[in-house]
Design an enzyme around this catalytic site. Structure first.
Site, short mmCIF file in Angstrom:
data_model
loop_
_atom_site.label_atom_id
_atom_site.label_comp_id
_atom_site.label_asym_id
_atom_site.label_seq_id
_atom_site.Cartn_x
_atom_site.Cartn_y
_atom_site.Cartn_z
N ILE A 41 25.76 8.68 7.23
CA ILE A 41 25.02 9.31 6.14
C ILE A 41 25.24 8.45 4.90
O ILE A 41 26.33 8.46 4.31
CB ILE A 41 25.52 10.75 5.89
CG1 ILE A 41 25.42 11.58 7.17
CG2 ILE A 41 24.75 11.39 4.74
CD1 ILE A 41 26.16 12.91 7.12
N GLU A 42 24.23 7.68 4.55
CA GLU A 42 24.36 6.76 3.42
C GLU A 42 24.12 7.46 2.09
O GLU A 42 23.42 8.47 2.01
CB GLU A 42 23.36 5.60 3.56
CG GLU A 42 23.67 4.70 4.71
CD GLU A 42 22.69 3.55 4.85
OE1 GLU A 42 23.01 2.64 5.63
OE2 GLU A 42 21.61 3.57 4.22
N GLU A 53 31.75 8.08 12.94
CA GLU A 53 33.03 8.48 13.53
C GLU A 53 33.75 9.50 12.65
O GLU A 53 34.35 10.45 13.16
CB GLU A 53 33.92 7.24 13.72
CG GLU A 53 33.31 6.17 14.58
CD GLU A 53 32.50 5.12 13.81
OE1 GLU A 53 32.43 3.99 14.29
OE2 GLU A 53 31.95 5.44 12.73
N CYS A 84 34.84 0.83 12.14
CA CYS A 84 35.41 -0.01 11.08
C CYS A 84 36.90 0.31 10.92
O CYS A 84 37.42 1.26 11.52
CB CYS A 84 34.67 0.23 9.77
SG CYS A 84 35.06 1.82 8.98
N CYS A 87 37.70 3.91 9.78
CA CYS A 87 37.52 4.89 10.86
C CYS A 87 38.61 4.77 11.91
O CYS A 87 39.08 5.76 12.46
CB CYS A 87 36.14 4.74 11.49
SG CYS A 87 34.80 5.26 10.40
#
Length: 133
Positions: A41-42, A53, A84, A87
């Site tokens: 969700i940007e 994640e 990443c 996460c």
């Protein structure tokens, strides 16, 4: 693991990615077999964006789960995206080093092809609660 990858692929449909157009879905299987999904969700300032994640583990923890069996991650690009570092550290708070992490690489005919790692391979020398004491 194919079913878990399919769940991650399905979660991508809910992604909010107006800036990157890079959809990611994650599916986290709890020890009891239940599956929690998340999508990225940007946000316009990027630093407030949520990763797939993170969303999946937040849903699972919200429901009382603290023990997990596997994670699948998939992007719309089917490029074998891995979680990443942020996460990975969040997962390490709740998961052992041997947690299987399956990364979707697609397949020439739409089939599933994936790479599998353990969380410990992706994040060696994890920051743990014991280190803070």
């Amino acid at each position: 693991m194919d079913e878990l990858i399919e769940e991650a692929r399905d979660a991508q449909a809910q992604a909010h990615v107006p800036y990157s157009d890079y959809t990611v879905g994650a599916a986290l299987r709890a020890a009891d077999g239940s599956v929690y999904v998340g999508c990225n969700i940007e946000n316009a300032n990027y630093s407030n964006s949520l990763h797939a994640e993170e969303v999946a583990i937040a849903e699972a923890v919200k429901e009382g789960h603290r023990d997990f069996a596997a994670l699948a991650v998939s992007s719309g690009a089917r490029d074998g995206v891995t979680p990443c570092g942020m996460c990975r550290q969040t997962l390490a708070e709740f998961c052992d080093d041997d947690l299987p992490v399956v990364c979707d690489e697609g397949g020439d005919d739409g089939s599933i092809d994936a790479s599998e790692y353990t969380l410990g391979e992706l994040l060696p020398n994890t920051i743990t609660e014991e280190m803070l004491e």
